[in-house]
Design an enzyme around this catalytic site. Sequence first.
Site, short mmCIF file in Angstrom:
data_model
loop_
_atom_site.label_atom_id
_atom_site.label_comp_id
_atom_site.label_asym_id
_atom_site.label_seq_id
_atom_site.Cartn_x
_atom_site.Cartn_y
_atom_site.Cartn_z
CG ASN A 105 -8.70 -4.34 15.01
OD1 ASN A 105 -8.66 -3.12 15.17
ND2 ASN A 105 -9.77 -5.06 15.32
CG HIS A 107 -12.32 -6.68 19.38
ND1 HIS A 107 -13.25 -5.88 18.76
CD2 HIS A 107 -13.02 -7.53 20.17
CE1 HIS A 107 -14.46 -6.23 19.15
NE2 HIS A 107 -14.34 -7.23 19.99
CB SER A 134 -7.61 -9.75 21.54
OG SER A 134 -8.35 -10.39 22.55
CG ASP A 143 -13.46 -7.94 15.77
OD1 ASP A 143 -12.58 -7.15 15.38
OD2 ASP A 143 -14.59 -7.56 16.15
#
Length: 208
Positions: A105, A107, A134, A143
């Site tokens: 992912n 973020h 990040s 996260d």
Amino acid sequence: RAKVAVLISGAGSNMAALLYASQVGAPYEIVLVASNDPHAGGLSLAESEGIPTFALSHKGLKRAEHDAAMDAAIRKSGAQYVALAGYMRVLSDEMVQRWEGRMLNIHPSLLPKYKGLDPHARALEAGDEMVGASVHLVTTELDGGEVLGQAQVAVMGGDTPETLAHRVKLAEHQLYPRVLGDYVSRGNDPEYLLGRVRALALALPEAE
Ligand code: GAR
């Protein structure tokens, strides 16, 4: 090349950055762009580049049902990795666990700072001089998975959450293709493999 499915909910500028990098020699190819919003701008961009797309609104569906349909589409595409790129749905634990170690992912904060929503507004409020983005592995903690790479962006006088979001996105477009490329290539990297073997050896209980 590694096969990657990209999940989006919006404009898909990070998806586009991943896609364009794949077209100029990145060690992965995009085999599917999927969205929980049939009107996500990134879908038409992907289609115009000849990438298969899948869209299914989450409205009226249970989280597990929606995730199962997304997962089925991802599997059908032959993807080995999933890259979340502005995918604004929290995934069920089952879905996350199924893709553990193979789902990334991006973020828009310097994790572990500002997990969750509105990271730019929170960074401005705190008076931070540096913000950023990040790329991390997805785990069941929101996260919270291992950070694989970060990009920093300086805060300037007069910045608003919107101006920051824009500048951070430009940094994201450099960061995500590089980190995803490195991650999918790690199986060919002796240093990486040695590091994992050492980490595993440390994690094992002491031999009697
Ligand atoms: C990106 O800035 C991404 O980091 C963020 O949404 C934006 C998507 O833009 N993701 C999150 O906030 C995830 N919690 P894009 O659709 O243009 O790539």
